[in-house]
Scaffold this active site. Structure first.
Site, PDB file in Angstrom:
ATOM      1  N   GLU A  15       1.933  -0.219  -4.911  1.00 44.85           N
ATOM      2  CA  GLU A  15       0.878   0.721  -5.249  1.00 44.85           C
ATOM      3  C   GLU A  15       1.520   2.075  -5.540  1.00 44.85           C
ATOM      4  O   GLU A  15       1.920   2.798  -4.628  1.00 44.85           O
ATOM      5  CB  GLU A  15      -0.093   0.831  -4.061  1.00 44.85           C
ATOM      6  CG  GLU A  15      -1.190   1.833  -4.234  1.00 44.85           C
ATOM      7  CD  GLU A  15      -2.378   1.283  -5.000  1.00 44.85           C
ATOM      8  OE1 GLU A  15      -2.226   0.231  -5.645  1.00 44.85           O
ATOM      9  OE2 GLU A  15      -3.438   1.906  -4.961  1.00 44.85           O
TER      10      GLU A  15
ATOM     11  N   ASP B  69       0.839  -1.190   0.000  1.00 43.92           N
ATOM     12  CA  ASP B  69       0.000   0.000   0.000  1.00 43.92           C
ATOM     13  C   ASP B  69       0.881   1.249   0.000  1.00 43.92           C
ATOM     14  O   ASP B  69       1.884   1.312   0.723  1.00 43.92           O
ATOM     15  CB  ASP B  69      -0.872  -0.020   1.267  1.00 43.92           C
ATOM     16  CG  ASP B  69      -1.803   1.166   1.346  1.00 43.92           C
ATOM     17  OD1 ASP B  69      -2.705   1.256   0.506  1.00 43.92           O
ATOM     18  OD2 ASP B  69      -1.614   2.014   2.250  1.00 43.92           O
TER      19      ASP B  69
HETATM   20  C1  LAG Z   1      -3.806   3.607  -0.499  1.00 44.85           C
HETATM   21  N1  LAG Z   1      -3.011   3.332  -1.476  1.00 44.85           N
HETATM   22  O1  LAG Z   1      -1.834   3.902  -1.685  1.00 44.85           O
HETATM   23  C2  LAG Z   1      -5.097   2.898  -0.387  1.00 44.85           C
HETATM   24  O2  LAG Z   1      -5.357   2.170  -1.566  1.00 44.85           O
HETATM   25  C3  LAG Z   1      -6.162   3.873  -0.022  1.00 44.85           C
HETATM   26  O3  LAG Z   1      -7.401   3.233  -0.003  1.00 44.85           O
HETATM   27  C4  LAG Z   1      -5.829   4.509   1.320  1.00 44.85           C
HETATM   28  O4  LAG Z   1      -6.746   5.551   1.679  1.00 44.85           O
HETATM   29  C5  LAG Z   1      -4.451   5.146   1.290  1.00 44.85           C
HETATM   30  N2  LAG Z   1      -3.505   4.565   0.415  1.00 44.85           N
HETATM   31  C6  LAG Z   1      -3.858   5.095   2.684  1.00 44.85           C
HETATM   32  O5  LAG Z   1      -3.592   3.772   3.051  1.00 44.85           O
HETATM   33  C7  LAG Z   1      -7.933   5.181   2.393  1.00 44.85           C
HETATM   34  C8  LAG Z   1      -9.055   6.186   2.159  1.00 44.85           C
HETATM   35  C9  LAG Z   1      -8.825   7.465   2.950  1.00 44.85           C
HETATM   36  C10 LAG Z   1      -8.647   7.158   4.417  1.00 44.85           C
HETATM   37  C11 LAG Z   1      -7.411   6.249   4.521  1.00 44.85           C
HETATM   38  C12 LAG Z   1      -7.079   5.857   5.952  1.00 44.85           C
HETATM   39  O6  LAG Z   1      -9.142   6.468   0.771  1.00 44.85           O
HETATM   40  O7  LAG Z   1      -9.983   8.314   2.785  1.00 44.85           O
HETATM   41  O8  LAG Z   1      -8.461   8.343   5.155  1.00 44.85           O
HETATM   42  O9  LAG Z   1      -7.640   5.028   3.784  1.00 44.85           O
HETATM   43  O10 LAG Z   1      -8.162   5.214   6.567  1.00 44.85           O
HETATM   44  C13 LAG Z   1      -9.293   8.547   6.312  1.00 44.85           C
HETATM   45  C14 LAG Z   1     -10.229   9.721   6.109  1.00 44.85           C
HETATM   46  C15 LAG Z   1      -9.404  11.006   5.983  1.00 44.85           C
HETATM   47  C16 LAG Z   1      -8.524  11.184   7.204  1.00 44.85           C
HETATM   48  C17 LAG Z   1      -7.659   9.943   7.383  1.00 44.85           C
HETATM   49  C18 LAG Z   1      -6.809  10.002   8.645  1.00 44.85           C
HETATM   50  O11 LAG Z   1     -11.022   9.517   4.945  1.00 44.85           O
HETATM   51  O12 LAG Z   1     -10.289  12.103   5.867  1.00 44.85           O
HETATM   52  O13 LAG Z   1      -7.704  12.308   7.031  1.00 44.85           O
HETATM   53  O14 LAG Z   1      -8.496   8.774   7.472  1.00 44.85           O
HETATM   54  O15 LAG Z   1      -7.620  10.055   9.792  1.00 44.85           O
END
Ligand code: LAG
Ligand code: CA
Length: 495
Positions: free
Chosen positions: A239, A203
């Site tokens: 990734e 990741d």
């Molecule tokens: C990836 N690939 O490089 C993953 O495929 C992707 O799904 C991941 O983001 C990202 N990198 C980090 O591992 C996902 C969501 C984010 C989420 C994050 C952590 O797309 O939206 O962020 O996982 O759970 C979430 C909140 C954010 C917040 C963050 C930290 O949506 O608003 O800032 O958590 O609290």
């Protein structure tokens, strides 16, 4: 690290996004082994945060590690081990989504605002505190001394340093240059290798230095010799989202495994949506447009769990129906890269978690249920693209085409047809009128069933039948916006 470590006849990976370990074990035995699937990418198996957001638990909690204990929303360590054993036993390999770039979001801490952890490990992600005793990590494990802020949009064009050392959407950024951090990460990977996995999807590799990833990979053991034979290195796919114009490029990662080739899904999706001509895809391979490196460098896919959630996805997804079928079928037919099929759950909101039993159960994931035609019952909430008749048939097509080059390529405006030398033949007509022609299929003489709109079933064709003569030629009509696909796996009276 680019060897897939799959059985040679099994050439397709499926991402069973958010599936439980017990369900994956059953899927390996009951379905995947029969349809040419060689490996399954699983959701991150380590301990992660739990939250309640709008009476749901988002899918992305899986990307906020708390420790490397193997307790997650998908199940326990014992269930994970049982799944790996059962999948390997039927020749389906397990590829683990490894989250090494970061831990939880800054400010998250156990007990505050209903935040918890799947194995009840304590943690405190308060800025400057940053303790994860179950690993253990503490403040010096993180990159704050190099960058103490979030990655900004402009960093992506200007600064590989910031992309790799600053925080990705507020996630506490681990310093993979730190020897103790490397030891913890390699220990996690080695534990999974001991359990029998075939490799890793790393990741957020874009956000880690290749010069740090290499030594971590070099600290990993060979795979289990009782399963994979002697001296086999783990498979690695990084990734790296690189569609051009950025400071970090996929080319930076070529000698430490494969990279996720987002340019492939973009090109095929554009053709499927009618924005580009299918004919141009006869050059889709090394050197095509931007970012398409050698066959052994790329993991190709149409959509993934991130871009299928975009507001206006630049790729086609399960929501595009026939266009999606066509895109995935082309990927599986065309001789380029290691293909991965996305398997989703239905969603409306991009945060929405997998099908579950609600707050009372801690949002425990529900199992898929199946229809008599082997597709998933949509009432269970699972899309199971990998079980769609076209996609599962094209995975079989891919299996028998393994190691066979594309040959006899025929193109016309928005039309493409090709053989996979002596093994299979595929023709796609993107025009609205019929396409009738004598094609050189390269197949042995005989009758073959179209496996795009039908299949070989009880030694009979459920859809179109194609007759191949002694010269390998066949007269075939492909209807407008349709595909005909035949192979050794769909041969009447076949071996
Ligand atoms: C990836 N690939 O490089 C993953 O495929 C992707 O799904 C991941 O983001 C990202 N990198 C980090 O591992 C996902 C969501 C984010 C989420 C994050 C952590 O797309 O939206 O962020 O996982 O759970 C979430 C909140 C954010 C917040 C963050 C930290 O949506 O608003 O800032 O958590 O609290
Ligand atoms: Ca980083």
């Amino acid at each position: 690290y680019d060897r897939t470590n799959t059985l040679s006849s099994r050439q397709t990976m499926v991402h069973l996004f958010e599936w439980k370990w017990t369900d994956i074990a059953n899927e390996c035995e009951n379905f995947l082994q029969n349809y040419g699937y060689g490996a399954v990418q699983i959701s991150p198996p380590m301990e992660h945060i739990t939250i309640n957001q709008n009476n749901d638990m988002p899918w992305w909690v899986r990307y906020q590690p708390v420790s490397y204990k193997l307790d997650s929303r998908s199940g326990t360590e014992a269930e994970l081990q049982d799944m790996i054993n059962r999948c390997n036993k039927v020749g389906v390999r397990v590829v683990v989504d490894a989250v090494m770039n970061h831990m939880v979001g800054v400010g998250e801490r156990q007990g505050a605002d209903g935040v918890g952890s799947t194995a009840n490990s304590a943690f405190d992600g308060t800025d400057g505190v940053e303790t994860f005793p179950s690993v253990p990590y503490a403040a010096p494990s993180f990159n704050d001394q190099r960058c103490h802020r979030d990655i900004q949009d402009s960093d992506y064009q200007n600064s590989a340093e910031n992309v790799r050392n600053c925080r990705l959407v507020g996630l506490l950024d681990l310093d993979q240059g730190n020897q103790a951090v490397r030891t913890s990460l390699a220990g996690y990977l080695n534990k999974l290798i001991d359990m029998g996995v075939a490799g890793f999807r790393f990741d957020a590799s874009k956000h880690m230095w290749p010069g740090d990833l290499m030594p971590i990979l070099n600290m990993t053991k060979n795979l289990r010799s009782d399963i994979f034979g002697a001296n086999v290195r783990p498979f690695a796919v990084h990734e790296v989202i690189d569609r051009g114009g950025e400071a970090v490029t996929c080319g930076d990662y070529l000698n430490i495994g494969r990279y996720t080739n987002f340019n492939f899904g973009a090109a095929v999706s554009n053709a499927a949506k009618g924005y580009a001509n299918w004919q141009s895809l006869s050059h889709l391979g090394p050197g095509y447009s931007y970012g398409n490196y050698e066959d052994h460098d790329v993991l190709n896919f149409i959509d993934n769990h991130d871009n299928q959630r975009d507001d206006n996805p630049y790729v086609v997804t399960y929501k595009n129906g026939d266009q999606y079928r066509m895109a995935v079928a082309f990927m599986l037919a065309w001789s380029y890269g290691y293909p991965r099929v996305m398997s989703s759950f239905y969603f409306n909101d991009h945060n929405q978690g997998p099908p579950n039993n609600g707050a009372g159960s801690g949002f425990a994931t529900r199992s898929p249920t199946f229809n008599p035609d082997l597709t998933c019952n949509s009432d269970s909430g699972w899309v199971c693209e990998h079980r769609w008749p076209t996609i599962r048939q094209m995975s079989l097509f891919r299996s028998v085409s393994s190691g066979r080059a594309a040959a006899e390529v025929v193109t016309q405006s928005n039309r493409i047809a090709f053989a996979r030398e002596s093994a299979a033949f595929f023709a796609l007509n993107g025009q609205s009128g019929d396409w009738t022609q004598t094609f050189q299929t390269t197949l042995p003489p005989g009758e073959y069933c179209d496996q795009y709109n039908g299949a070989l079933d009880n030694n009979q064709c459920t859809s179109l039948k194609v007759s191949v003569g002694f010269d390998g030629k066949a007269v075939i009509t492909i209807k407008g916006n349709q595909v005909v696909a035949v192979s050794q796996a769909s041969r009447v009276d076949g071996p």
